[in-house]
Design a protein around this motif. Structure first.
Motif, PDB file in Angstrom:
ATOM      1  N   GLY A   2      48.580 -10.184 -10.910  1.00  0.00           N
ATOM      2  CA  GLY A   2      47.482 -10.024  -9.975  1.00  0.00           C
ATOM      3  C   GLY A   2      46.896 -11.341  -9.530  1.00  0.00           C
ATOM      4  O   GLY A   2      47.423 -12.415  -9.827  1.00  0.00           O
ATOM      5  N   SER A   3      45.808 -11.261  -8.788  1.00  0.00           N
ATOM      6  CA  SER A   3      45.131 -12.448  -8.277  1.00  0.00           C
ATOM      7  C   SER A   3      43.665 -12.108  -8.050  1.00  0.00           C
ATOM      8  O   SER A   3      43.269 -10.942  -8.133  1.00  0.00           O
ATOM      9  N   ILE A   4      42.872 -13.131  -7.790  1.00  0.00           N
ATOM     10  CA  ILE A   4      41.489 -12.917  -7.359  1.00  0.00           C
ATOM     11  C   ILE A   4      41.413 -13.332  -5.902  1.00  0.00           C
ATOM     12  O   ILE A   4      41.667 -14.492  -5.559  1.00  0.00           O
ATOM     13  N   TYR A   5      41.129 -12.360  -5.040  1.00  0.00           N
ATOM     14  CA  TYR A   5      41.171 -12.572  -3.594  1.00  0.00           C
ATOM     15  C   TYR A   5      40.064 -11.736  -2.958  1.00  0.00           C
ATOM     16  O   TYR A   5      40.135 -10.514  -2.938  1.00  0.00           O
ATOM     17  N   GLN A   6      39.043 -12.405  -2.482  1.00  0.00           N
ATOM     18  CA  GLN A   6      37.865 -11.699  -1.995  1.00  0.00           C
ATOM     19  C   GLN A   6      38.104 -11.036  -0.635  1.00  0.00           C
ATOM     20  O   GLN A   6      38.665 -11.662   0.274  1.00  0.00           O
ATOM     21  N   PRO A   7      37.666  -9.797  -0.464  1.00  0.00           N
ATOM     22  CA  PRO A   7      37.731  -9.162   0.860  1.00  0.00           C
ATOM     23  C   PRO A   7      36.685  -9.761   1.793  1.00  0.00           C
ATOM     24  O   PRO A   7      35.652 -10.267   1.342  1.00  0.00           O
ATOM     25  N   GLU A   8      36.969  -9.706   3.079  1.00  0.00           N
ATOM     26  CA  GLU A   8      35.989 -10.163   4.074  1.00  0.00           C
ATOM     27  C   GLU A   8      34.775  -9.223   4.078  1.00  0.00           C
ATOM     28  O   GLU A   8      33.634  -9.664   4.172  1.00  0.00           O
ATOM     29  N   LYS A   9      35.079  -7.929   3.988  1.00  0.00           N
ATOM     30  CA  LYS A   9      34.024  -6.917   4.024  1.00  0.00           C
ATOM     31  C   LYS A   9      34.390  -5.756   3.110  1.00  0.00           C
ATOM     32  O   LYS A   9      35.566  -5.482   2.865  1.00  0.00           O
ATOM     33  N   VAL A  10      33.350  -5.087   2.603  1.00  0.00           N
ATOM     34  CA  VAL A  10      33.504  -3.832   1.865  1.00  0.00           C
ATOM     35  C   VAL A  10      32.563  -2.825   2.520  1.00  0.00           C
ATOM     36  O   VAL A  10      31.362  -3.100   2.662  1.00  0.00           O
ATOM     37  N   ILE A  11      33.107  -1.688   2.940  1.00  0.00           N
ATOM     38  CA  ILE A  11      32.290  -0.658   3.589  1.00  0.00           C
ATOM     39  C   ILE A  11      32.273   0.569   2.697  1.00  0.00           C
ATOM     40  O   ILE A  11      33.306   1.225   2.499  1.00  0.00           O
ATOM     41  N   ILE A  12      31.108   0.871   2.118  1.00  0.00           N
ATOM     42  CA  ILE A  12      30.963   1.980   1.169  1.00  0.00           C
ATOM     43  C   ILE A  12      30.233   3.127   1.858  1.00  0.00           C
ATOM     44  O   ILE A  12      29.061   2.997   2.238  1.00  0.00           O
ATOM     45  N   ASP A  13      30.919   4.234   2.026  1.00  0.00           N
ATOM     46  CA  ASP A  13      30.335   5.417   2.668  1.00  0.00           C
ATOM     47  C   ASP A  13      30.463   6.610   1.726  1.00  0.00           C
ATOM     48  O   ASP A  13      31.550   7.169   1.566  1.00  0.00           O
ATOM     49  N   PRO A  14      29.352   7.033   1.089  1.00  0.00           N
ATOM     50  CA  PRO A  14      29.403   8.152   0.128  1.00  0.00           C
ATOM     51  C   PRO A  14      29.842   9.472   0.737  1.00  0.00           C
ATOM     52  O   PRO A  14      30.127  10.427   0.000  1.00  0.00           O
ATOM     53  N   THR A  15      29.940   9.558   2.078  1.00  0.00           N
ATOM     54  CA  THR A  15      30.405  10.790   2.727  1.00  0.00           C
ATOM     55  C   THR A  15      31.786  11.188   2.221  1.00  0.00           C
ATOM     56  O   THR A  15      32.110  12.376   2.109  1.00  0.00           O
ATOM     57  N   PHE A  16      32.620  10.206   1.893  1.00  0.00           N
ATOM     58  CA  PHE A  16      33.980  10.491   1.427  1.00  0.00           C
ATOM     59  C   PHE A  16      33.991  11.258   0.101  1.00  0.00           C
ATOM     60  O   PHE A  16      35.003  11.847  -0.260  1.00  0.00           O
ATOM     61  N   LEU A  17      32.881  11.236  -0.624  1.00  0.00           N
ATOM     62  CA  LEU A  17      32.861  11.876  -1.943  1.00  0.00           C
ATOM     63  C   LEU A  17      32.893  13.403  -1.865  1.00  0.00           C
ATOM     64  O   LEU A  17      33.206  14.068  -2.845  1.00  0.00           O
ATOM     65  N   LYS A  18      32.581  13.966  -0.707  1.00  0.00           N
ATOM     66  CA  LYS A  18      32.474  15.430  -0.629  1.00  0.00           C
ATOM     67  C   LYS A  18      33.804  16.129  -0.874  1.00  0.00           C
ATOM     68  O   LYS A  18      33.839  17.298  -1.282  1.00  0.00           O
ATOM     69  N   THR A  19      34.930  15.449  -0.630  1.00  0.00           N
ATOM     70  CA  THR A  19      36.242  16.057  -0.870  1.00  0.00           C
ATOM     71  C   THR A  19      36.918  15.500  -2.119  1.00  0.00           C
ATOM     72  O   THR A  19      38.097  15.769  -2.365  1.00  0.00           O
ATOM     73  N   LEU A  20      36.175  14.748  -2.910  1.00  0.00           N
ATOM     74  CA  LEU A  20      36.770  14.110  -4.093  1.00  0.00           C
ATOM     75  C   LEU A  20      37.006  15.137  -5.201  1.00  0.00           C
ATOM     76  O   LEU A  20      36.112  15.917  -5.535  1.00  0.00           O
ATOM     77  N   PRO A  21      38.211  15.170  -5.792  1.00  0.00           N
ATOM     78  CA  PRO A  21      38.479  16.110  -6.891  1.00  0.00           C
ATOM     79  C   PRO A  21      37.571  15.843  -8.094  1.00  0.00           C
ATOM     80  O   PRO A  21      37.111  14.719  -8.301  1.00  0.00           O
ATOM     81  N   GLN A  22      37.346  16.870  -8.893  1.00  0.00           N
ATOM     82  CA  GLN A  22      36.461  16.758 -10.048  1.00  0.00           C
ATOM     83  C   GLN A  22      36.897  15.667 -11.012  1.00  0.00           C
ATOM     84  O   GLN A  22      36.071  14.925 -11.550  1.00  0.00           O
ATOM     85  N   LYS A  23      38.201  15.525 -11.221  1.00  0.00           N
ATOM     86  CA  LYS A  23      38.670  14.510 -12.172  1.00  0.00           C
ATOM     87  C   LYS A  23      38.301  13.103 -11.699  1.00  0.00           C
ATOM     88  O   LYS A  23      38.062  12.202 -12.515  1.00  0.00           O
ATOM     89  N   GLU A  24      38.235  12.902 -10.367  1.00  0.00           N
ATOM     90  CA  GLU A  24      37.860  11.589  -9.843  1.00  0.00           C
ATOM     91  C   GLU A  24      36.356  11.361  -9.930  1.00  0.00           C
ATOM     92  O   GLU A  24      35.890  10.231 -10.065  1.00  0.00           O
ATOM     93  N   ILE A  25      35.594  12.439  -9.854  1.00  0.00           N
ATOM     94  CA  ILE A  25      34.147  12.328 -10.088  1.00  0.00           C
ATOM     95  C   ILE A  25      33.895  11.917 -11.534  1.00  0.00           C
ATOM     96  O   ILE A  25      33.073  11.038 -11.823  1.00  0.00           O
ATOM     97  N   LEU A  26      34.627  12.546 -12.465  1.00  0.00           N
ATOM     98  CA  LEU A  26      34.499  12.187 -13.883  1.00  0.00           C
ATOM     99  C   LEU A  26      34.914  10.738 -14.114  1.00  0.00           C
ATOM    100  O   LEU A  26      34.295  10.019 -14.897  1.00  0.00           O
ATOM    101  N   SER A  27      35.960  10.309 -13.412  1.00  0.00           N
ATOM    102  CA  SER A  27      36.435   8.941 -13.560  1.00  0.00           C
ATOM    103  C   SER A  27      35.368   7.948 -13.104  1.00  0.00           C
ATOM    104  O   SER A  27      35.065   6.970 -13.799  1.00  0.00           O
ATOM    105  N   GLY A  28      34.786   8.192 -11.948  1.00  0.00           N
ATOM    106  CA  GLY A  28      33.738   7.320 -11.446  1.00  0.00           C
ATOM    107  C   GLY A  28      32.510   7.325 -12.325  1.00  0.00           C
ATOM    108  O   GLY A  28      31.858   6.284 -12.529  1.00  0.00           O
TER     109      GLY A  28
END
Length: 364
Positions: free
Chosen positions: A155-181
């Protein structure tokens, strides 16, 4: 929508967080209009949001190329990395092009690694769509692929120019991924401060049920905290190691189970083992130990983890990047926010801590 920056010696990242942030991409990315965009996207995310995603990117550029990534840890492989490089070459990706990753931690990891090495580095933007990637993996620039069964070995350390976080995407997230987060959020409950810990105690049940009331605030606090740590120690040589709390055990569990469980599920139990090891090492007092363990017990533990043998896990730790010489080192704690890095432990105490965590885990 909130905006803040992560500034390091190597680069700067703009981080946007808020419901509806994705639909504002044409304004956020106005400097990319009509540039070549290479979208590396989780297949499941594309399935659920194809129309929305294509509409947004049509408003930015007419030169958009999609690479559909199969979800799961197995996609963080040398072969998939090679396919991505060939895809970029065939479509004449240049230093002026931008790679945009849309998905969870796996998508972000392999996208970031590819962006860091293709033509010695092209522009990178992360759009995290899982709870875990929103609160943690999309921020800080760590990229990786797995190698010969070992997680994140290249791997490497490489910074993104931007990060766009939109919680709207969580509405279709499977339960196992909710538990993971949620498992990753619990880590921040032991890192940030007591107020955040108590907030999680109140909201953990609704969080597990994917009730998004107040989730924006939780995501924002985690993201800001991680950015503040990375700004101090971008290259993971000192303070940033505290973000690996619970990960020595967690990664070993993931590897032993051949990545059949999510990172957050394994990490949540890794945090329990970390608490037991801190207690057995005389670092944390009994009152704090049981208070912190009780929060972790609110998250269900998969029975596959409880069937593991602590001694076998130790062999999985020999490739851990945090090891010192022949023995793995651990990130342990005294109390919330007071973390001990590079702590050496013998194999007997490591195995005993894993077994103690199993004994104290509430079976649900």
């Amino acid at each position: 929508m909130k905006k803040f920056e992560l500034n390091t010696e190597s680069s700067s990242s703009e981080i946007f967080c808020g419901t509806g942030a994705f639909e504002k991409l044409p304004q956020i990315l106005k400097e990319l209009h009509n540039q070549k965009l290479f979208i590396v996207i989780d297949k499941n995310v594309f399935k659920y949001y194809q129309r929305k995603i294509e509409k947004v990117f049509r408003g930015i550029s007419r030169q958009v190329f999609y690479y559909h990534l199969k979800p799961g840890e197995r996609s963080k492989s040398v072969s998939e990395f090679n396919k991505l490089l060939i895809f970029f070459k065939k479509n004449e990706c240049s230093r002026n092009s931008t790679l945009i990753s849309i998905g969870g931690g796996v998508t972000g990891d392999i996208s970031g690694f590819t962006a860091s090495v293709y033509m010695r580095g092209i522009n990178l933007i992360h759009i995290p769509t899982t709870l875990l990637s929103m609160v943690d993996s999309s921020i800080g620039g760590k990229t990786a692929i797995n190698l010969d069964g070992v997680k994140n070995l290249a791997g490497s350390i490489y910074q993104p120019e931007k990060v766009i976080i939109d919680p709207t995407f969580l509405k279709t997230l499977p339960q196992k991924e909710i538990l993971s987060g949620t498992g990753e959020i619990l880590k921040y409950g032991l890192l940030i401060n007591k107020d955040f810990f108590l907030l999680l105690k109140k909201r953990i049940t609704s969080l597990i049920k994917n009730d998004r009331t107040g989730i924006e605030d939780i995501i924002l606090q985690c993201a800001r905290y991680k950015a503040s740590v990375v700004q101090i120690d971008e290259n993971d040589s000192g303070m940033r190691k505290i973000l690996n709390l619970g990960h020595t055990f967690g990664h070993a569990i993931e590897s032993e189970l051949n990545y059949k469980l999510t990172h957050g599920e394994c990490l949540a139990f890794g945090l329990k083992c970390m608490l037991c090891l801190s207690f057995e090492s005389g670092l944390i007092n009994q009152k704090n130990f049981y208070e912190y363990f009780s929060l972790l017990n609110l998250l269900r533990t998969n029975k596959k983890i409880l069937s593991l043998d602590g001694k076998k896990l130790i062999s999985k730790m020999i490739f851990d990047k945090k090891r010192n010489g022949v023995n793995p080192t651990f990130i342990l704690m005294k109390r919330i926010g007071e973390i001990i890095i590079d702590y050496n432990c013998d194999s007997k105490r490591i195995a005993a801590s894993f077994n103690k965590a199993k004994q104290l885990t509430a079976v649900k």
